[in-house]
Design a protein around this motif. Structure first.
Motif, PDB file in Angstrom:
ATOM      1  N   LYS A  18      -9.833 -12.017  20.318  1.00 16.21           N
ATOM      2  CA  LYS A  18      -9.408 -12.651  21.568  1.00 16.21           C
ATOM      3  C   LYS A  18     -10.615 -13.020  22.417  1.00 16.21           C
ATOM      4  O   LYS A  18     -10.649 -14.081  23.045  1.00 16.21           O
ATOM      5  N   GLU A  19     -11.612 -12.150  22.447  1.00 16.41           N
ATOM      6  CA  GLU A  19     -12.834 -12.427  23.212  1.00 16.41           C
ATOM      7  C   GLU A  19     -13.583 -13.622  22.627  1.00 16.41           C
ATOM      8  O   GLU A  19     -14.075 -14.477  23.369  1.00 16.41           O
ATOM      9  N   LEU A  20     -13.677 -13.689  21.300  1.00 18.64           N
ATOM     10  CA  LEU A  20     -14.327 -14.837  20.658  1.00 18.64           C
ATOM     11  C   LEU A  20     -13.585 -16.129  20.969  1.00 18.64           C
ATOM     12  O   LEU A  20     -14.200 -17.160  21.258  1.00 18.64           O
ATOM     13  N   ALA A  21     -12.263 -16.077  20.905  1.00 16.81           N
ATOM     14  CA  ALA A  21     -11.455 -17.259  21.205  1.00 16.81           C
ATOM     15  C   ALA A  21     -11.643 -17.681  22.662  1.00 16.81           C
ATOM     16  O   ALA A  21     -11.771 -18.875  22.960  1.00 16.81           O
ATOM     17  N   SER A  22     -11.705 -16.716  23.565  1.00 18.70           N
ATOM     18  CA  SER A  22     -11.928 -17.024  24.979  1.00 18.70           C
ATOM     19  C   SER A  22     -13.298 -17.655  25.191  1.00 18.70           C
ATOM     20  O   SER A  22     -13.441 -18.628  25.937  1.00 18.70           O
ATOM     21  N   LEU A  23     -14.286 -17.115  24.524  1.00 14.18           N
ATOM     22  CA  LEU A  23     -15.629 -17.662  24.624  1.00 14.18           C
ATOM     23  C   LEU A  23     -15.682 -19.082  24.062  1.00 14.18           C
ATOM     24  O   LEU A  23     -16.308 -19.974  24.647  1.00 14.18           O
ATOM     25  N   ALA A  24     -14.992 -19.307  22.960  1.00 15.23           N
ATOM     26  CA  ALA A  24     -14.941 -20.646  22.368  1.00 15.23           C
ATOM     27  C   ALA A  24     -14.273 -21.638  23.318  1.00 15.23           C
ATOM     28  O   ALA A  24     -14.741 -22.774  23.470  1.00 15.23           O
ATOM     29  N   ARG A  25     -13.213 -21.208  23.987  1.00  9.43           N
ATOM     30  CA  ARG A  25     -12.551 -22.089  24.967  1.00  9.43           C
ATOM     31  C   ARG A  25     -13.495 -22.419  26.126  1.00  9.43           C
ATOM     32  O   ARG A  25     -13.566 -23.557  26.586  1.00  9.43           O
ATOM     33  N   LEU A  26     -14.230 -21.413  26.577  1.00 12.71           N
ATOM     34  CA  LEU A  26     -15.179 -21.613  27.670  1.00 12.71           C
ATOM     35  C   LEU A  26     -16.266 -22.608  27.264  1.00 12.71           C
ATOM     36  O   LEU A  26     -16.603 -23.525  28.028  1.00 12.71           O
ATOM     37  N   VAL A  27     -16.810 -22.449  26.078  1.00 11.21           N
ATOM     38  CA  VAL A  27     -17.859 -23.347  25.596  1.00 11.21           C
ATOM     39  C   VAL A  27     -17.296 -24.759  25.412  1.00 11.21           C
ATOM     40  O   VAL A  27     -17.954 -25.751  25.745  1.00 11.21           O
ATOM     41  N   ALA A  28     -16.067 -24.866  24.898  1.00 14.84           N
ATOM     42  CA  ALA A  28     -15.445 -26.182  24.718  1.00 14.84           C
ATOM     43  C   ALA A  28     -15.266 -26.870  26.077  1.00 14.84           C
ATOM     44  O   ALA A  28     -15.524 -28.068  26.212  1.00 14.84           O
ATOM     45  N   TYR A  29     -14.863 -26.121  27.078  1.00 16.78           N
ATOM     46  CA  TYR A  29     -14.699 -26.662  28.426  1.00 16.78           C
ATOM     47  C   TYR A  29     -16.046 -27.141  28.971  1.00 16.78           C
ATOM     48  O   TYR A  29     -16.153 -28.259  29.513  1.00 16.78           O
ATOM     49  N   ALA A  30     -17.074 -26.320  28.821  1.00 19.91           N
ATOM     50  CA  ALA A  30     -18.408 -26.687  29.299  1.00 19.91           C
ATOM     51  C   ALA A  30     -18.933 -27.914  28.562  1.00 19.91           C
ATOM     52  O   ALA A  30     -19.554 -28.795  29.169  1.00 19.91           O
ATOM     53  N   ARG A  31     -18.663 -27.991  27.263  1.00 17.82           N
ATOM     54  CA  ARG A  31     -19.111 -29.138  26.471  1.00 17.82           C
ATOM     55  C   ARG A  31     -18.457 -30.427  26.974  1.00 17.82           C
ATOM     56  O   ARG A  31     -19.118 -31.450  27.132  1.00 17.82           O
ATOM     57  N   GLU A  32     -17.165 -30.386  27.235  1.00 18.69           N
ATOM     58  CA  GLU A  32     -16.466 -31.575  27.727  1.00 18.69           C
ATOM     59  C   GLU A  32     -16.995 -31.989  29.097  1.00 18.69           C
ATOM     60  O   GLU A  32     -17.156 -33.181  29.369  1.00 18.69           O
ATOM     61  N   ASN A  33     -17.277 -31.013  29.955  1.00 26.22           N
ATOM     62  CA  ASN A  33     -17.845 -31.334  31.265  1.00 26.22           C
ATOM     63  C   ASN A  33     -19.227 -31.947  31.118  1.00 26.22           C
ATOM     64  O   ASN A  33     -19.564 -32.896  31.840  1.00 26.22           O
ATOM     65  N   ALA A  34     -20.035 -31.417  30.211  1.00 25.84           N
ATOM     66  CA  ALA A  34     -21.361 -31.978  29.974  1.00 25.84           C
ATOM     67  C   ALA A  34     -21.259 -33.424  29.496  1.00 25.84           C
ATOM     68  O   ALA A  34     -22.032 -34.290  29.923  1.00 25.84           O
ATOM     69  N   ARG A  35     -20.285 -33.696  28.634  1.00 23.84           N
ATOM     70  CA  ARG A  35     -20.089 -35.075  28.167  1.00 23.84           C
ATOM     71  C   ARG A  35     -19.708 -35.993  29.319  1.00 23.84           C
ATOM     72  O   ARG A  35     -20.209 -37.116  29.411  1.00 23.84           O
ATOM     73  N   GLU A  36     -18.820 -35.533  30.183  1.00 24.04           N
ATOM     74  CA  GLU A  36     -18.388 -36.344  31.327  1.00 24.04           C
ATOM     75  C   GLU A  36     -19.545 -36.641  32.272  1.00 24.04           C
ATOM     76  O   GLU A  36     -19.577 -37.685  32.920  1.00 24.04           O
ATOM     77  N   LEU A  37     -20.502 -35.719  32.336  1.00 24.55           N
ATOM     78  CA  LEU A  37     -21.667 -35.887  33.199  1.00 24.55           C
ATOM     79  C   LEU A  37     -22.809 -36.615  32.494  1.00 24.55           C
ATOM     80  O   LEU A  37     -23.896 -36.751  33.055  1.00 24.55           O
ATOM     81  N   ALA A  43     -24.571 -31.259  26.027  1.00 27.55           N
ATOM     82  CA  ALA A  43     -23.336 -31.370  25.249  1.00 27.55           C
ATOM     83  C   ALA A  43     -23.604 -31.077  23.779  1.00 27.55           C
ATOM     84  O   ALA A  43     -22.808 -30.399  23.119  1.00 27.55           O
ATOM     85  N   TYR A  44     -24.726 -31.569  23.267  1.00 29.59           N
ATOM     86  CA  TYR A  44     -25.104 -31.312  21.873  1.00 29.59           C
ATOM     87  C   TYR A  44     -25.301 -29.810  21.628  1.00 29.59           C
ATOM     88  O   TYR A  44     -24.786 -29.259  20.648  1.00 29.59           O
ATOM     89  N   CYS A  45     -26.033 -29.159  22.515  1.00 27.72           N
ATOM     90  CA  CYS A  45     -26.273 -27.714  22.368  1.00 27.72           C
ATOM     91  C   CYS A  45     -24.969 -26.921  22.447  1.00 27.72           C
ATOM     92  O   CYS A  45     -24.755 -25.975  21.680  1.00 27.72           O
ATOM     93  N   LEU A  46     -24.100 -27.306  23.361  1.00 31.00           N
ATOM     94  CA  LEU A  46     -22.806 -26.641  23.482  1.00 31.00           C
ATOM     95  C   LEU A  46     -21.949 -26.893  22.248  1.00 31.00           C
ATOM     96  O   LEU A  46     -21.192 -26.013  21.817  1.00 31.00           O
ATOM     97  N   ASP A  47     -22.081 -28.082  21.664  1.00 33.56           N
ATOM     98  CA  ASP A  47     -21.361 -28.385  20.434  1.00 33.56           C
ATOM     99  C   ASP A  47     -21.822 -27.466  19.304  1.00 33.56           C
ATOM    100  O   ASP A  47     -21.004 -26.961  18.528  1.00 33.56           O
ATOM    101  N   LEU A  48     -23.130 -27.224  19.235  1.00 34.31           N
ATOM    102  CA  LEU A  48     -23.651 -26.291  18.232  1.00 34.31           C
ATOM    103  C   LEU A  48     -23.128 -24.873  18.473  1.00 34.31           C
ATOM    104  O   LEU A  48     -22.741 -24.167  17.533  1.00 34.31           O
TER     105      LEU A  48
END
Length: 79
Positions: A18-37, A43-48
């Protein structure tokens, strides 16, 4: 040979998954925000990082489709 591959899989507790899944959701959210900005390198680093988290989840025996069904795992991801 299949048994050997299963022996190398690291089993994680439900709470750790559950913690890994939560962390993955957080990183996915940050990645999408980085793309929007238009922060392409971020965004590339967050994708990795997201790819590594998904690999950890997959290595723990969690199918990504199961996680999607149970938890709205990672909406909008392309992995």
């Amino acid at each position: 040979m299949h048994e050997t591959a299963e022996a190398t899989v690291t089993r994680k507790s439900e709470e750790e998954l559950k913690e890994l899944a939560s962390l993955a959701r957080l990183v996915a959210y940050a990645r999408e925000n980085a793309r929007e900005l238009n922060a392409e390198f971020s965004a590339y680093c967050l994708d990795l990082a997201l790819g590594a988290l998904l690999q950890d989840l997959d290595g723990s025996g969690v199918s990504l489709s199961q996680a999607n069904d149970q938890d709205s795992f990672l909406p909008g991801t392309r992995h």
